[in-house]
Design an enzyme around this catalytic site. Structure first.
Site, PDB file in Angstrom:
ATOM      1  N   ARG A 236      44.110  35.849  40.804  1.00 55.58           N
ATOM      2  CA  ARG A 236      45.043  35.969  41.928  1.00 55.58           C
ATOM      3  C   ARG A 236      44.984  34.679  42.741  1.00 55.58           C
ATOM      4  NH1 ARG A 236      47.146  39.304  39.496  1.00 55.58           N
ATOM      5  NH2 ARG A 236      47.652  41.461  40.042  1.00 55.58           N
ATOM      6  N   GLU A 265      54.095  34.084  45.868  1.00 56.11           N
ATOM      7  CA  GLU A 265      54.869  34.096  44.636  1.00 56.11           C
ATOM      8  C   GLU A 265      56.190  34.832  44.856  1.00 56.11           C
ATOM      9  OE1 GLU A 265      52.719  35.607  41.295  1.00 56.11           O
ATOM     10  OE2 GLU A 265      51.099  34.153  41.480  1.00 56.11           O
ATOM     11  N   HIS A 283      52.749  32.263  36.738  1.00 61.41           N
ATOM     12  CA  HIS A 283      52.166  33.599  36.541  1.00 61.41           C
ATOM     13  C   HIS A 283      52.613  34.198  35.202  1.00 61.41           C
ATOM     14  CE1 HIS A 283      50.369  37.172  38.942  1.00 61.41           C
ATOM     15  NE2 HIS A 283      50.082  37.270  37.658  1.00 61.41           N
ATOM     16  N   ALA A 285      50.364  34.659  32.448  1.00 59.41           N
ATOM     17  CA  ALA A 285      49.215  35.015  31.610  1.00 59.41           C
ATOM     18  C   ALA A 285      49.503  36.230  30.726  1.00 59.41           C
ATOM     19  CB  ALA A 285      47.982  35.263  32.471  1.00 59.41           C
TER      20      ALA A 285
END
Length: 311
Positions: A236, A265, A283, A285
């Site tokens: 995070r 974000e 972001h 992943a």
């Protein structure tokens, strides 16, 4: 039976099976009213009044949203983190919060290793040189014998360790709760955070965002790292201070960083984008088609199971 509001940006973007699962179970599904786009609370509130369940990503399910949701019984989160959901308020209102545990660990670990290999083997600059017509062999490093420092030894970290071990890396870890059984099982050694930062060639973060982990990696802790070390964050954004990391790379306090998550974000103005030798990704992943379809189906099943249990 139940009315399911999709606030998720990605639900059924790649496959419609999960939506059909809900329909076949007798539920009504209302697609994201704005299409496949990220929703802020003000865009969710006008559509949530009579929803019995919502399927969400990282959009904020805060008190304002919950106040507008008169019938809400379950929040089905596509993912494992719940810092975007006001969990305490959900508990107070007896609203269940479900997650897609067990699906995101492998793709996140893949991305961590991709970062490590990119920094070690310098694939992108070599490729860029060749495309410019430049034949030059850049110095690179092998992974075997290098030390990976893992901060937080949860399920994602376990997958990272497994992959690092396949490259013959040494692995040390820090966690607020030391687990000697896991150490033996996984072949890792425990180190206090200061020691881990001091000796690791790569530091990868895998802790939840809590008051105790907010800005865990700041200017003070970055100074403890080796100048040749790299920092990786796929957990995070708020766990590290973006400005401090950018400054540390620019000053040569660390060799580089790979950051997939940000305090705000979506973002296009992180201070990290001005720092050389920093890889920044939006972001992603868990952003594989296979993972997204699996999360869709698990979130749908979580809702189906909830309402079957309530019969």
């Amino acid at each position: 039976m139940a009315k399911i509001l999709v606030t998720s940006e990605y639900f059924c973007k790649f496959c419609g099976k999960a939506k059909q699962m809900l329909i076949d179970a007798g539920h009504t599904v209302v697609d994201n009213p704005y299409g496949h786009t990220f929703l802020t609370p003000d865009k969710i509130i006008p559509h949530i009044d009579d929803a019995d369940a919502i399927i969400c990503d990282l959009e904020k399910i805060n008190k304002d949203v919950l106040d507008a949701a008169k019938n809400l019984k379950i929040v089905a989160r596509r993912g494992v983190g719940v810092d975007s959901v006001d969990v305490e308020e959900c508990k107070r209102r007896n609203i269940e919060v479900a997650r897609t545990v067990g699906l995101v660990e492998k793709p996140v670990a893949e991305l961590v290793m991709a970062y490590i290999l990119e920094f070690s083997r310098r694939i992108s600059p070599l490729n860029a040189d060749m495309h410019r017509g430049v034949w030059e062999k850049l110095e690179a490093h092998s992974l075997f014998g290098k030390t990976l420092g893992v901060v937080g030894l949860g399920n994602i970290a376990k997958e990272v360790v497994k992959r690092a071990k396949s490259f013959d890396m040494n692995v040390i870890y820090y966690d607020v709760f030391r687990n000697e059984a896991k150490e033996r099982e996984m072949g890792v050694e425990y180190a206090e955070l200061d020691e881990l930062l001091k000796v690791a060639d790569f530091v990868t973060l895998h802790v939840p965002l809590l008051d105790s982990t907010k800005n865990l990696i700041d200017r003070r802790n970055l100074k403890k790292m080796k100048k040749s070390a790299y920092l990786i964050n796929t957990a995070r954004g708020g766990i590290l201070n973006e400005s401090d990391v950018a400054e540390a790379v620019k000053n040569g306090d660390i060799a580089g960083a790979a950051i997939d998550v940000f305090e705000k974000e979506p973002t296009t103005d992180s201070p990290l984008k001005e720092a050389e030798n920093v890889i920044i990704t939006p972001h992603v992943a868990t952003f594989t088609i296979e993972t997204f379809i699996a999360m869709d189906e698990r979130s749908a099943q979580n809702i189906i199971d909830y309402f079957n249990k309530e019969k």
